[in-house]
Structure formats: C-alpha cells, structure tokens
Design a protein around this motif. Structure first.
Motif, PDB file in Angstrom:
ATOM      1  N   ASP A   1      45.367   9.302  19.709  1.00 53.83           N
ATOM      2  CA  ASP A   1      44.177   8.469  19.922  1.00 53.83           C
ATOM      3  C   ASP A   1      42.897   9.236  19.600  1.00 53.83           C
TER       4      ASP A   1
ATOM      5  N   ARG B   1      39.369  14.405  27.436  1.00 51.20           N
ATOM      6  CA  ARG B   1      39.232  13.645  26.189  1.00 51.20           C
ATOM      7  C   ARG B   1      38.254  14.299  25.203  1.00 51.20           C
TER       8      ARG B   1
ATOM      9  N   GLU C   1      54.345  12.847  27.349  1.00 53.88           N
ATOM     10  CA  GLU C   1      54.268  11.665  26.486  1.00 53.88           C
ATOM     11  C   GLU C   1      52.834  11.145  26.428  1.00 53.88           C
ATOM     12  N   THR C   2      52.156  11.148  27.574  1.00 54.08           N
ATOM     13  CA  THR C   2      50.762  10.709  27.627  1.00 54.08           C
ATOM     14  C   THR C   2      49.885  11.629  26.791  1.00 54.08           C
ATOM     15  N   THR C   3      50.129  12.930  26.877  1.00 52.41           N
ATOM     16  CA  THR C   3      49.360  13.904  26.102  1.00 52.41           C
ATOM     17  C   THR C   3      49.547  13.678  24.605  1.00 52.41           C
TER      18      THR C   3
ATOM     19  N   GLN D   1      50.191  10.881  23.111  1.00 49.62           N
ATOM     20  CA  GLN D   1      49.435   9.673  22.744  1.00 49.62           C
ATOM     21  C   GLN D   1      47.937   9.961  22.749  1.00 49.62           C
ATOM     22  N   MET D   2      47.480  10.779  23.697  1.00 41.52           N
ATOM     23  CA  MET D   2      46.058  11.146  23.747  1.00 41.52           C
ATOM     24  C   MET D   2      45.642  11.891  22.480  1.00 41.52           C
TER      25      MET D   2
ATOM     26  N   LYS E   1      56.512  12.307  31.641  1.00 36.47           N
ATOM     27  CA  LYS E   1      55.496  11.270  31.427  1.00 36.47           C
ATOM     28  C   LYS E   1      54.156  11.881  31.000  1.00 36.47           C
ATOM     29  N   ARG E   2      53.764  12.993  31.633  1.00 37.22           N
ATOM     30  CA  ARG E   2      52.494  13.639  31.255  1.00 37.22           C
ATOM     31  C   ARG E   2      52.531  14.135  29.818  1.00 37.22           C
TER      32      ARG E   2
ATOM     33  N   LEU F   1      46.796  17.016  32.068  1.00 39.92           N
ATOM     34  CA  LEU F   1      46.290  16.214  30.960  1.00 39.92           C
ATOM     35  C   LEU F   1      44.977  16.812  30.455  1.00 39.92           C
TER      36      LEU F   1
END
Length: 78
Positions: free
Chosen positions: A23, A69, A15-17, A19-20, A12-13, A66
C-alpha cells in the motif's frame, strides 16, 4: 524497482506488514518486489530479533511490531 523483504513466521502482523508495504509503495508511486521470508534460520541470519522485520534493498530498516506508515513510505523512497 525496490526489493523489499518482509521477515516473519506468517503471523497476522507479518501479513499486515506485507500489505502495508504494498500500500505504501502504491501511495508513493514506487514499484516494489515484495519477498516474504518465513524460514527461522534466514530471519535470524538477517539480524531480525523480533518480527515482523523489513529490509529494503538489502538494508534492515525495521524489526518488531507494525511499522509507522510515514516511516515506511520514507524507507521505500530512500
């Protein structure tokens, strides 16, 4: 265009990375080609000890947890 590799087993981390990264690139207006690397041998060869890892244009810039930003945006702009 920047080439970004996201290293990780598909958790999950990771996949989140991924997407980050997408973005952050959209926010700063930079086109990126994001490649997901899930092969454990390739991850180790890249020097990633803790996932997720991020490489921008062949340079490893992050490993483990993560990313922040603002730092992510600066890596994409560099």
């Amino acid at each position: 265009m920047k080439h970004v590799k996201v290293y990780g087993p598909g958790c999950k981390r990771c996949e989140t990375t991924e997407q980050m990264v997408k973005d952050a690139a959209a926010r700063v207006g930079v086109e990126v080609d994001v490649e997901k690397v899930t092969d454990p041998k390739a991850i180790a060869m890249a020097g990633v000890i803790s996932t997720p890892g991020i490489a921008v244009d062949g340079k490893l810039v992050h490993a483990g947890g993560l990313p922040d930003r603002s730092r992510l945006e600066s890596w994409i702009l560099a």
